[in-house]
Design an enzyme around this catalytic site. Structure first.
Site, PDB file in Angstrom:
ATOM      1  N   ASP A  50      -7.562   4.961   9.783  1.00 30.76           N
ATOM      2  CA  ASP A  50      -7.181   4.315   8.530  1.00 30.76           C
ATOM      3  C   ASP A  50      -8.258   4.703   7.524  1.00 30.76           C
ATOM      4  O   ASP A  50      -9.421   4.308   7.667  1.00 30.76           O
ATOM      5  CB  ASP A  50      -7.111   2.788   8.722  1.00 30.76           C
ATOM      6  N   CYS A  74      -5.131 -16.872  14.948  1.00 25.74           N
ATOM      7  CA  CYS A  74      -4.740 -16.068  16.105  1.00 25.74           C
ATOM      8  C   CYS A  74      -4.958 -16.907  17.355  1.00 25.74           C
ATOM      9  O   CYS A  74      -5.722 -17.871  17.338  1.00 25.74           O
ATOM     10  CB  CYS A  74      -5.600 -14.805  16.203  1.00 25.74           C
ATOM     11  N   ARG A 114       0.825  -1.210   0.000  1.00 27.81           N
ATOM     12  CA  ARG A 114       0.000   0.000   0.000  1.00 27.81           C
ATOM     13  C   ARG A 114       0.860   1.261   0.000  1.00 27.81           C
ATOM     14  O   ARG A 114       0.522   2.272  -0.575  1.00 27.81           O
ATOM     15  CB  ARG A 114      -0.927  -0.046   1.237  1.00 27.81           C
ATOM     16  N   TYR A 115       1.992   1.204   0.714  1.00 25.80           N
ATOM     17  CA  TYR A 115       2.873   2.366   0.862  1.00 25.80           C
ATOM     18  C   TYR A 115       4.133   2.140   0.013  1.00 25.80           C
ATOM     19  O   TYR A 115       4.495   0.997  -0.275  1.00 25.80           O
ATOM     20  CB  TYR A 115       3.263   2.556   2.328  1.00 25.80           C
ATOM     21  N   LYS A 139      -3.082   5.409   6.738  1.00 21.96           N
ATOM     22  CA  LYS A 139      -3.267   6.005   8.063  1.00 21.96           C
ATOM     23  C   LYS A 139      -3.185   7.524   7.992  1.00 21.96           C
ATOM     24  O   LYS A 139      -2.233   8.067   7.436  1.00 21.96           O
ATOM     25  CB  LYS A 139      -2.185   5.509   9.024  1.00 21.96           C
ATOM     26  N   ARG A 196      -9.393  -7.619  10.009  1.00 16.67           N
ATOM     27  CA  ARG A 196      -9.174  -8.688   9.017  1.00 16.67           C
ATOM     28  C   ARG A 196     -10.075  -9.886   9.277  1.00 16.67           C
ATOM     29  O   ARG A 196      -9.729 -11.014   8.962  1.00 16.67           O
ATOM     30  CB  ARG A 196      -7.711  -9.122   9.032  1.00 16.67           C
ATOM     31  N   CYS A 218     -10.398 -11.123  18.248  1.00 22.16           N
ATOM     32  CA  CYS A 218     -10.927  -9.830  18.693  1.00 22.16           C
ATOM     33  C   CYS A 218     -12.182  -9.538  17.892  1.00 22.16           C
ATOM     34  O   CYS A 218     -12.149  -9.596  16.649  1.00 22.16           O
ATOM     35  CB  CYS A 218      -9.905  -8.724  18.424  1.00 22.16           C
ATOM     36  N   ARG A 260       7.305  -0.091   1.839  1.00 21.72           N
ATOM     37  CA  ARG A 260       7.097  -1.166   2.817  1.00 21.72           C
ATOM     38  C   ARG A 260       5.909  -2.030   2.430  1.00 21.72           C
ATOM     39  O   ARG A 260       5.003  -1.567   1.721  1.00 21.72           O
ATOM     40  CB  ARG A 260       6.916  -0.601   4.226  1.00 21.72           C
ATOM     41  N   CYS A 279     -12.028  -7.224  14.782  1.00 21.24           N
ATOM     42  CA  CYS A 279     -10.851  -7.430  13.924  1.00 21.24           C
ATOM     43  C   CYS A 279     -11.060  -6.891  12.511  1.00 21.24           C
ATOM     44  O   CYS A 279     -12.017  -7.250  11.831  1.00 21.24           O
ATOM     45  CB  CYS A 279     -10.514  -8.917  13.844  1.00 21.24           C
ATOM     46  N   ASP A 295     -11.776   0.611  12.749  1.00 24.49           N
ATOM     47  CA  ASP A 295     -12.098   0.552  11.320  1.00 24.49           C
ATOM     48  C   ASP A 295     -13.577   0.234  11.108  1.00 24.49           C
ATOM     49  O   ASP A 295     -14.239  -0.333  11.986  1.00 24.49           O
ATOM     50  CB  ASP A 295     -11.247  -0.529  10.645  1.00 24.49           C
TER      51      ASP A 295
HETATM   52  S1  SF4 Z   1      -7.045  -7.943  15.716  1.00 21.95           S
HETATM   53 FE1  SF4 Z   1      -7.538  -9.649  14.332  1.00 21.95          FE
HETATM   54  S2  SF4 Z   1      -5.572 -10.336  13.559  1.00 21.95           S
HETATM   55 FE2  SF4 Z   1      -5.167  -9.144  15.415  1.00 21.95          FE
HETATM   56  S3  SF4 Z   1      -5.160 -10.658  17.076  1.00 21.95           S
HETATM   57 FE3  SF4 Z   1      -7.198  -9.814  16.978  1.00 21.95          FE
HETATM   58  S4  SF4 Z   1      -8.304 -11.274  15.673  1.00 21.95           S
HETATM   59 FE4  SF4 Z   1      -6.125 -11.626  15.327  1.00 21.95          FE
END
Ligand code: SF4
Length: 412
Positions: free
Chosen positions: A355, A150, A137-138, A362, A159, A154, A141, A157, A318
């Site tokens: 973001d 994971c 994206r940048y 960002k 993603r 979360c 990097r 998340c 997000d």
């Molecule tokens: S934010 Fe998403 S990628 Fe990061 S630890 Fe939590 S569930 Fe996993």
């Protein structure tokens, strides 16, 4: 079981003591797993094997589980899997349905509601992927997604479309293609390993990957993004640290959101990483009822410094589908930043960023400290609200009048 640092009678500590109570380091304890041997409890693979992953288990361990949570847990595997390590589970206060730890990892039915402005890929990562699992994206990097797993998930998340593979994203990182792309692009000097959580890879697999990246001459800098130190501090073994220190400069960004996540176990794990010479930063997501309170945020950031971690970013949550119930406003985020800058150590003040939706990258957002700015001067305010003038510079030297009136002979 309740975390040892919670108020024992379930009530709030007296107002004046709340801040100090938030900053206290305590162990997560053993809770329901009091009869497990030390060897098992401190074994990260045991922790992974014994994660809480079903609505039924949640109901058993949290008798006060709400219908909203039970329904969310039943549906979780259609969106983002439910998984909580026993260690992290012990930080949940079962008596408090608004427990800031609970809100982060126990699903709610509200996750199934998608607002019209929410997206499955809010940062536009898929549209910036030249090869699967790599986001460019940048300019200098790349983000290298090495796994979709994971230690725990979360609920906000960004993603969630791919982690846990609940929605059938079919994530198959092909390291050969990703590494070949990086090797073929000399402008890439910085590689961030993320996922999923890279520290879920075995030491051998991670070492192999880091070695291949280090062998590319133009890769100057390696980073790992990981929530493992807070979800599974047992994974931060001396062997892992000894392996990572072979790849300097290597930085690690952890992810934690609330001061209760910073236990004695986490502090020790972070100490091992710091002792291995790994600079540590923290990324926090601003979350409603979790850390959308200046006192909680300040306690968290100060506690991070005590763990040898520099607070790096506070992210505005997000626009991920199903996260509206966890999203605090930008107004709240700015008000928190206002209460940090100048009010605590500069090292404790992270950059607050949004973001930009759709892949804009960002964007830092900050309370306004520059009140006006013209060719002559800048008018600024400090953290106490006092106003000051600073003369604008001419040829790099401060001057007290418009630059065009300055003669060279007047400059000292
Ligand atoms: S934010 Fe998403 S990628 Fe990061 S630890 Fe939590 S569930 Fe996993």
């Amino acid at each position: 079981m309740q975390a040892e640092n919670s108020s024992k009678d379930g009530g709030e500590p007296p107002a004046g003591n709340r801040f100090q109570a938030l900053k206290k380091f305590s162990s997560a304890g053993r809770g329901y797993w009091h009869d497990v041997s030390d060897a098992d409890w401190n074994d990260w693979r045991w922790q992974l094997k014994h994660r809480i992953t079903t609505a039924k288990q949640l109901q058993k361990f949290i008798p006060t589980l709400t219908p909203e949570e039970y329904a969310g847990a039943k549906l979780a595997n259609t969106k983002l899997a439910l998984a909580i390590t026993p260690y992290f589970f012990n930080l949940i206060d079962p008596a408090d349905e608004n427990c800031p730890i609970r809100l982060q990892v126990i699903p709610k039915l509200a996750e199934t509601h998608t607002a019209s402005w929410e997206m499955s890929d809010p940062c536009g990562e898929d549209s910036h992927s030249p090869v699967p699992g790599l986001v460019h994206r940048y300019p200098d990097r790349v983000l290298f997604l090495v796994t979709d797993r994971c230690a725990a998930y979360c609920r906000y998340c960004t993603r969630s479309r791919l982690v846990s593979n609940a929605t059938g994203y079919d994530f198959h990182p092909e390291f050969d293609k990703q590494i070949a792309y990086i090797a073929a692009h000399p402008e890439i000097r910085d590689v961030l390993l993320s996922g999923g959580d890279p520290l879920l890879l075995s030491d051998d697999k991670l070492e192999n990957l880091l070695s291949r990246l280090r062998a590319i001459p133009h890769v100057e800098f390696l980073r790992i993004g990981s929530r493992i130190p807070t979800f599974l501090p047992q994974r931060i073994t001396p062997e892992l640290c000894a392996m990572l220190k072979k790849f300097h400069p290597l930085f690690l960004s952890i992810h934690s959101n609330h001061p209760r996540e910073l236990t004695t176990e986490v502090r020790d794990a972070l100490g091992r990483l710091a002792d291995a010479g790994i600079p540590l930063g923290n990324q926090t997501v601003l979350l409603k009822h979790v850390n959308d309170d200046a006192e909680v945020m300040k306690a968290h950031l100060q506690k991070l410094l005590m763990c040898r971690v520099k607070p790096y970013y506070i992210y505005q949550c997000d626009l991920i589908s199903g996260s509206a119930h966890l999203r605090a406003s930008v107004r709240t985020g700015l008000a928190i930043m206002e209460k940090l800058r100048g009010h605590t150590t500069g090292y404790a003040v992270p950059t607050y960023v949004i973001d930009a939706p759709g892949g804009g990258g960002k964007v830092p957002v900050s309370p306004e400290y520059v009140l006006s700015h013209n060719a002559d001067r800048v008018v600024i305010r400090n953290f106490e609200g006092k106003i000051f003038e600073y003369p604008e510079a001419a040829d790099g030297r401060p001057c007290g009048r418009p630059p065009e009136r300055i003669e060279e002979s007047q400059l000292v």
